[in-house]
Scaffold this motif. Structure first.
Motif, PDB file in Angstrom:
ATOM      1  N   VAL A  28       0.861  -1.182   0.000  1.00 39.84           N
ATOM      2  CA  VAL A  28       0.000   0.000   0.000  1.00 39.84           C
ATOM      3  C   VAL A  28       0.897   1.232   0.000  1.00 39.84           C
ATOM      4  CG1 VAL A  28      -1.841   1.242   1.190  1.00 39.84           C
ATOM      5  CG2 VAL A  28      -1.760  -1.269   1.296  1.00 39.84           C
ATOM      6  N   LEU A  29       0.803   1.995  -1.070  1.00 41.44           N
ATOM      7  CA  LEU A  29       1.651   3.168  -1.241  1.00 41.44           C
ATOM      8  C   LEU A  29       0.819   4.426  -1.015  1.00 41.44           C
ATOM      9  CD1 LEU A  29       4.401   4.330  -2.249  1.00 41.44           C
ATOM     10  CD2 LEU A  29       3.438   4.260  -4.565  1.00 41.44           C
ATOM     11  N   GLY A  30       1.227   5.232  -0.052  1.00 40.47           N
ATOM     12  CA  GLY A  30       0.553   6.507   0.220  1.00 40.47           C
ATOM     13  C   GLY A  30       1.419   7.652  -0.276  1.00 40.47           C
ATOM     14  N   GLY A  84      -6.401  -1.626 -12.910  1.00 38.97           N
ATOM     15  CA  GLY A  84      -6.788  -2.720 -12.031  1.00 38.97           C
ATOM     16  C   GLY A  84      -6.256  -2.595 -10.621  1.00 38.97           C
ATOM     17  N   LYS A  85      -5.357  -1.643 -10.387  1.00 37.97           N
ATOM     18  CA  LYS A  85      -4.911  -1.421  -9.008  1.00 37.97           C
ATOM     19  C   LYS A  85      -6.003  -0.630  -8.268  1.00 37.97           C
ATOM     20  CE  LYS A  85       0.026  -1.166 -10.226  1.00 37.97           C
ATOM     21  NZ  LYS A  85       0.640  -2.308  -9.574  1.00 37.97           N
ATOM     22  N   VAL A  86      -5.941  -0.683  -6.954  1.00 38.14           N
ATOM     23  CA  VAL A  86      -6.954  -0.019  -6.132  1.00 38.14           C
ATOM     24  C   VAL A  86      -6.450   1.360  -5.705  1.00 38.14           C
ATOM     25  CG1 VAL A  86      -8.219  -0.164  -3.946  1.00 38.14           C
ATOM     26  CG2 VAL A  86      -7.862  -2.223  -5.338  1.00 38.14           C
ATOM     27  N   LEU A 134       5.145   2.735  -7.816  1.00 34.05           N
ATOM     28  CA  LEU A 134       3.771   2.663  -8.340  1.00 34.05           C
ATOM     29  C   LEU A 134       3.530   1.330  -9.045  1.00 34.05           C
ATOM     30  CD1 LEU A 134       3.515   6.297  -9.719  1.00 34.05           C
ATOM     31  CD2 LEU A 134       1.964   5.335  -8.015  1.00 34.05           C
ATOM     32  N   ARG A 135       4.518   0.889  -9.815  1.00 37.60           N
ATOM     33  CA  ARG A 135       4.387  -0.415 -10.494  1.00 37.60           C
ATOM     34  C   ARG A 135       4.182  -1.542  -9.482  1.00 37.60           C
ATOM     35  NH1 ARG A 135       5.705  -1.170 -15.805  1.00 37.60           N
ATOM     36  NH2 ARG A 135       6.779   0.530 -16.847  1.00 37.60           N
ATOM     37  N   VAL A 163      -2.155  -1.066  -3.874  1.00 34.89           N
ATOM     38  CA  VAL A 163      -3.074   0.027  -3.531  1.00 34.89           C
ATOM     39  C   VAL A 163      -2.273   1.327  -3.565  1.00 34.89           C
ATOM     40  CG1 VAL A 163      -4.526   1.026  -1.715  1.00 34.89           C
ATOM     41  CG2 VAL A 163      -4.449  -1.467  -2.012  1.00 34.89           C
ATOM     42  N   VAL A 164      -2.855   2.360  -4.176  1.00 38.25           N
ATOM     43  CA  VAL A 164      -2.232   3.689  -4.164  1.00 38.25           C
ATOM     44  C   VAL A 164      -3.220   4.671  -3.532  1.00 38.25           C
ATOM     45  CG1 VAL A 164      -1.237   5.562  -5.535  1.00 38.25           C
ATOM     46  CG2 VAL A 164      -0.929   3.169  -6.282  1.00 38.25           C
ATOM     47  N   LEU A 165      -2.781   5.295  -2.441  1.00 38.16           N
ATOM     48  CA  LEU A 165      -3.591   6.313  -1.776  1.00 38.16           C
ATOM     49  C   LEU A 165      -2.974   7.671  -2.078  1.00 38.16           C
ATOM     50  CD1 LEU A 165      -3.922   4.541   1.708  1.00 38.16           C
ATOM     51  CD2 LEU A 165      -5.588   4.526  -0.171  1.00 38.16           C
ATOM     52  N   LEU A 166      -3.778   8.599  -2.588  1.00 39.72           N
ATOM     53  CA  LEU A 166      -3.284   9.949  -2.885  1.00 39.72           C
ATOM     54  C   LEU A 166      -3.912  10.926  -1.905  1.00 39.72           C
ATOM     55  CD1 LEU A 166      -3.461  10.322  -6.785  1.00 39.72           C
ATOM     56  CD2 LEU A 166      -1.554   9.484  -5.375  1.00 39.72           C
TER      57      LEU A 166
END
Ligand code: FMN
Length: 210
Positions: free
Chosen positions: A3-5, A118-120, A78-79, A83-86
């Motif tokens: 999970v990347l924030g 397809g990523k969240v 990112l790759r 999950v990517v939270l901005l």
């Protein structure tokens, strides 16, 4: 699960970072509940050297950027992320210029191939006032998820709904004289509850998709 924030605030470690951390905490809690180890990372854009997109259009022909700076590491993160939270502060009803430039620099990820499809995703914002652009900030972040073909989640609390999106504000009401009173955004219990919930729901969806 990764999970990347990504924090678009100019002030590392302040209100927007705290809200994003609450979402990462929610993601970790949900991972524990599901038996899925979650590794969370909070990236402060303000600590990175990321130049402006120069509009050279190289990314129309290849999945790479002509600039060489800290965005290269972030492309790899990112790759790798599930999950990517901005998160961005509300600046005049939209994202900070720093977050907008990050978004512009991700153009190589959807012109030739759809790298993030397809990523969240999940969006968070902080704002000074209520009803003063926080929802516009979330809308722009959501449009980035849509443009990248990502699946954006929105928090739904158990029982009574608190709100549809994560905006924590520093507004503490008006004085008797009608002057705005300020507090730390960290005192916005609803905003922080929704941030945790966003992290939980993003983890649930990513686990279902895995
Ligand atoms: C240039 C600028 C523009 C801003 N515009 C708005 C705005 O339109 N609406 C609002 O509610 N707050 C606005 N704010 C307040 C920030 O959104 C708020 O202070 C935010 O929580 C800061 O996040 P940080 O603690 O990560 O720096 C603005 C602040 C700045 C510096």
């Amino acid at each position: 699960m990764k999970v990347l924030g990504i924090n678009g605030s100019h002030r590392a470690g302040k209100g927007t970072a705290a809200l994003l951390q609450a979402a990462l905490d929610g993601a970790a809690e949900q991972g524990t509940a599901l038996g899925v180890p979650v590794s969370g990372e909070l990236v402060e854009l303000s600590r990175l050297d990321i130049g402006f997109c120069i509009g050279c259009n190289r990314c129309l022909a290849q999945t790479s950027c002509a600039l060489a700076d800290d965005m290269n590491d972030l492309y790899e993160k990112l790759r790798d992320a599930d999950v990517v939270l901005l998160a961005s502060p509300d600046y005049f009803g939209t994202v900070s210029a720093r977050m907008k430039n990050f978004m512009d620099r991700t153009r190589p990820f959807h012109m030739v191939e759809n790298v993030l499809t397809g990523k969240v995703g999940g969006a968070l914002s902080t704002a000074g006032l209520n009803n003063c652009g926080g929802e516009g900030t979330l809308a722009l972040l959501d449009s980035w998820f849509a443009t990248q073909g990502m699946l954006a989640v929105h928090p739904r609390t158990q029982g009574a709904p608190l709100a549809g999106g994560v905006v924590a504000t520093g507004f503490a009401g008006l004085s008797e004289e009608g002057q705005p009173q300020w507090r730390s955004v960290k005192a916005d219990k609803i905003g922080f509850a929704l941030a945790r919930q966003l992290g939980r729901e993003a983890t649930c969806l990513a686990a279902r998709l895995a």
